[in-house]
Design a protein around this motif. Structure first.
Motif, PDB file in Angstrom:
ATOM      1  N   PRO A   1       0.792  -1.227   0.000  1.00  0.00           N
ATOM      2  CA  PRO A   1       0.000   0.000   0.000  1.00  0.00           C
ATOM      3  C   PRO A   1       0.827   1.281   0.000  1.00  0.00           C
ATOM      4  O   PRO A   1       0.442   2.257  -0.657  1.00  0.00           O
ATOM      5  CB  PRO A   1      -0.830  -0.114   1.282  1.00  0.00           C
ATOM      6  N   GLU A   2       1.920   1.324   0.740  1.00  0.00           N
ATOM      7  CA  GLU A   2       2.701   2.564   0.803  1.00  0.00           C
ATOM      8  C   GLU A   2       3.241   2.949  -0.568  1.00  0.00           C
ATOM      9  O   GLU A   2       3.234   4.128  -0.939  1.00  0.00           O
ATOM     10  CB  GLU A   2       3.850   2.426   1.808  1.00  0.00           C
ATOM     11  N   HIS A   3       3.702   1.954  -1.299  1.00  0.00           N
ATOM     12  CA  HIS A   3       4.187   2.215  -2.659  1.00  0.00           C
ATOM     13  C   HIS A   3       3.050   2.714  -3.546  1.00  0.00           C
ATOM     14  O   HIS A   3       3.220   3.668  -4.311  1.00  0.00           O
ATOM     15  CB  HIS A   3       4.794   0.938  -3.241  1.00  0.00           C
ATOM     16  N   ALA A   4       1.877   2.083  -3.443  1.00  0.00           N
ATOM     17  CA  ALA A   4       0.731   2.509  -4.255  1.00  0.00           C
ATOM     18  C   ALA A   4       0.349   3.947  -3.930  1.00  0.00           C
ATOM     19  O   ALA A   4      -0.012   4.727  -4.826  1.00  0.00           O
ATOM     20  CB  ALA A   4      -0.448   1.577  -4.018  1.00  0.00           C
ATOM     21  N   TYR A   5       0.422   4.308  -2.663  1.00  0.00           N
ATOM     22  CA  TYR A   5       0.130   5.689  -2.250  1.00  0.00           C
ATOM     23  C   TYR A   5       1.149   6.650  -2.864  1.00  0.00           C
ATOM     24  O   TYR A   5       0.784   7.734  -3.348  1.00  0.00           O
ATOM     25  CB  TYR A   5       0.159   5.765  -0.722  1.00  0.00           C
ATOM     26  N   ARG A   6       2.404   6.256  -2.876  1.00  0.00           N
ATOM     27  CA  ARG A   6       3.454   7.103  -3.454  1.00  0.00           C
ATOM     28  C   ARG A   6       3.246   7.294  -4.957  1.00  0.00           C
ATOM     29  O   ARG A   6       3.485   8.382  -5.496  1.00  0.00           O
ATOM     30  CB  ARG A   6       4.822   6.479  -3.175  1.00  0.00           C
ATOM     31  N   ILE A   7       2.783   6.255  -5.624  1.00  0.00           N
ATOM     32  CA  ILE A   7       2.456   6.384  -7.053  1.00  0.00           C
ATOM     33  C   ILE A   7       1.403   7.466  -7.242  1.00  0.00           C
ATOM     34  O   ILE A   7       1.500   8.317  -8.138  1.00  0.00           O
ATOM     35  CB  ILE A   7       1.935   5.045  -7.615  1.00  0.00           C
ATOM     36  N   GLY A   8       0.396   7.448  -6.404  1.00  0.00           N
ATOM     37  CA  GLY A   8      -0.642   8.465  -6.498  1.00  0.00           C
ATOM     38  C   GLY A   8      -0.106   9.865  -6.281  1.00  0.00           C
ATOM     39  O   GLY A   8      -0.467  10.802  -7.004  1.00  0.00           O
ATOM     40  N   GLN A   9       0.754  10.021  -5.296  1.00  0.00           N
ATOM     41  CA  GLN A   9       1.353  11.338  -5.056  1.00  0.00           C
ATOM     42  C   GLN A   9       2.103  11.830  -6.293  1.00  0.00           C
ATOM     43  O   GLN A   9       2.064  13.018  -6.624  1.00  0.00           O
ATOM     44  CB  GLN A   9       2.298  11.267  -3.858  1.00  0.00           C
ATOM     45  N   ALA A  10       2.784  10.918  -6.971  1.00  0.00           N
ATOM     46  CA  ALA A  10       3.522  11.302  -8.174  1.00  0.00           C
ATOM     47  C   ALA A  10       2.591  11.734  -9.304  1.00  0.00           C
ATOM     48  O   ALA A  10       2.918  12.634 -10.088  1.00  0.00           O
ATOM     49  CB  ALA A  10       4.402  10.135  -8.628  1.00  0.00           C
ATOM     50  N   LEU A  11       1.425  11.096  -9.382  1.00  0.00           N
ATOM     51  CA  LEU A  11       0.481  11.388 -10.467  1.00  0.00           C
ATOM     52  C   LEU A  11      -0.347  12.643 -10.219  1.00  0.00           C
ATOM     53  O   LEU A  11      -0.976  13.167 -11.153  1.00  0.00           O
ATOM     54  CB  LEU A  11      -0.478  10.211 -10.653  1.00  0.00           C
ATOM     55  N   ALA A  12      -0.359  13.134  -8.994  1.00  0.00           N
ATOM     56  CA  ALA A  12      -1.260  14.224  -8.610  1.00  0.00           C
ATOM     57  C   ALA A  12      -1.229  15.420  -9.562  1.00  0.00           C
ATOM     58  O   ALA A  12      -2.286  15.971  -9.888  1.00  0.00           O
ATOM     59  CB  ALA A  12      -0.964  14.666  -7.180  1.00  0.00           C
ATOM     60  N   PRO A  13      -0.074  15.883 -10.049  1.00  0.00           N
ATOM     61  CA  PRO A  13      -0.078  17.062 -10.926  1.00  0.00           C
ATOM     62  C   PRO A  13      -0.869  16.880 -12.212  1.00  0.00           C
ATOM     63  O   PRO A  13      -1.321  17.862 -12.813  1.00  0.00           O
ATOM     64  CB  PRO A  13       1.415  17.283 -11.221  1.00  0.00           C
ATOM     65  N   LEU A  14      -1.071  15.656 -12.651  1.00  0.00           N
ATOM     66  CA  LEU A  14      -1.800  15.426 -13.902  1.00  0.00           C
ATOM     67  C   LEU A  14      -3.258  15.845 -13.796  1.00  0.00           C
ATOM     68  O   LEU A  14      -3.882  16.199 -14.804  1.00  0.00           O
ATOM     69  CB  LEU A  14      -1.707  13.951 -14.298  1.00  0.00           C
ATOM     70  N   ALA A  15      -3.812  15.794 -12.590  1.00  0.00           N
ATOM     71  CA  ALA A  15      -5.228  16.126 -12.412  1.00  0.00           C
ATOM     72  C   ALA A  15      -5.509  17.579 -12.748  1.00  0.00           C
ATOM     73  O   ALA A  15      -6.646  17.937 -13.082  1.00  0.00           O
ATOM     74  CB  ALA A  15      -5.665  15.814 -10.983  1.00  0.00           C
ATOM     75  N   ALA A  16      -4.494  18.439 -12.665  1.00  0.00           N
ATOM     76  CA  ALA A  16      -4.666  19.854 -13.003  1.00  0.00           C
ATOM     77  C   ALA A  16      -4.503  20.100 -14.502  1.00  0.00           C
ATOM     78  O   ALA A  16      -4.621  21.240 -14.952  1.00  0.00           O
ATOM     79  CB  ALA A  16      -3.666  20.693 -12.229  1.00  0.00           C
TER      80      ALA A  16
END
Length: 261
Positions: A140-155
């Motif tokens: 889960p921690e790795h999956a959460y980190r993936i999400g943090q990396a992708l966050a700028p794409l939402a903008a």
């Protein structure tokens, strides 16, 4: 700065969800209409599991029927979306900028964890789709980190669509399918636990879900819950979580879906 698009965690259920979408499918369709069309969709599915994060670069991703023994009509279904190498490259860059290893796959299609919810939400297949793999062995921690990396794409008007299920015990699914029976108590109990922790934004508690007996029973392995952690990471610390649907399918599959905005 553009307002980021909401991050979505959606259920994909069993393959039969494509033929019997029911109330969960109706809620997903309505949600897609409310949110409007994005520029592109980055979709994570637990059915593409790789050693390192891998991005699909196919310009015409194949519809993968990666299941057996179901209604023959399912194998005729297609989701003829285009890919988007430009957005795929943005995904790779976002992951690299976060210090994560990343690979690309020029031929990867859309497995049923991707195309079944996409078909329900965007039936015209007119929005480019970029698949992204999960890494079940990294947790889960790795999956959460993936999400943090992708966050700028939402903008950038890119929809991050995380597909999974709040409960996924294949043994129980097969047992109930063959022998009948009601919903095991852990299914609703764990769905309620997830709802309470997601809406309270208790990330540490969620990441430690396997410390609960219900969590271990609901997910003998991590992969079907990992997309939820990616959605959490992409949403950011200040995001509000809202359940757009809660319910149980086929006695053992919690079909809960969440919007993070």
């Amino acid at each position: 700065m553009p307002t980021p698009r909401p991050i979505l965690f959606v259920p994909h259920g069993s393959p039969m969800f494509a033929l019997r979408p029911g109330a969960a499918g109706a809620a997903m369709s309505q949600l897609a209409k409310q949110l409007g069309a994005p520029r592109a969709i980055v979709v994570l599915s637990p059915h593409w599991d790789t050693a390192v994060p891998t991005v699909g670069f196919a310009t015409r991703p194949e519809t993968l029927h990666d299941f057996g023994g179901f209604d023959p009509r399912l194998y005729d279904m297609q989701y003829p979306a285009t890919g988007c190498p430009e957005v795929a490259a943005q995904v790779m860059t976002a992951l690299q900028n976060a210090g994560l290893p990343v690979a690309q796959d020029a031929g990867r299609g859309l497995d049923h964890g991707a195309w079944i919810p996409l078909r329900q939400m965007f039936p015209d297949a007119d929005i480019p789709v970029v698949p992204l793999s999960v890494q079940s062995h990294l947790g889960p921690e790795h999956a959460y980190r993936i999400g943090q990396a992708l966050a700028p794409l939402a903008a950038q008007n890119i929809l991050i669509l995380a597909s999974g299920n709040v409960t996924h015990n294949l043994h129980d699914f097969m047992r109930v399918s063959s022998q009948g029976g009601g919903t095991p108590p852990y299914v609703q109990a764990f769905a309620d636990w997830i709802h309470d922790h997601v809406t309270a934004r208790d990330v540490p508690g969620l990441l430690a879900y396997r410390q609960t007996a219900e969590g271990q029973r609901a997910h003998p392995t991590d992969e079907h819950l990992l997309p939820l952690f990616t959605a959490l990471g992409a949403a950011g610390d200040g995001a509000q979580a809202e359940a757009f649907f809660r319910g149980i399918s086929e006695h053992v599959i919690a079909m809960d879906g969440y919007t993070f905005h």
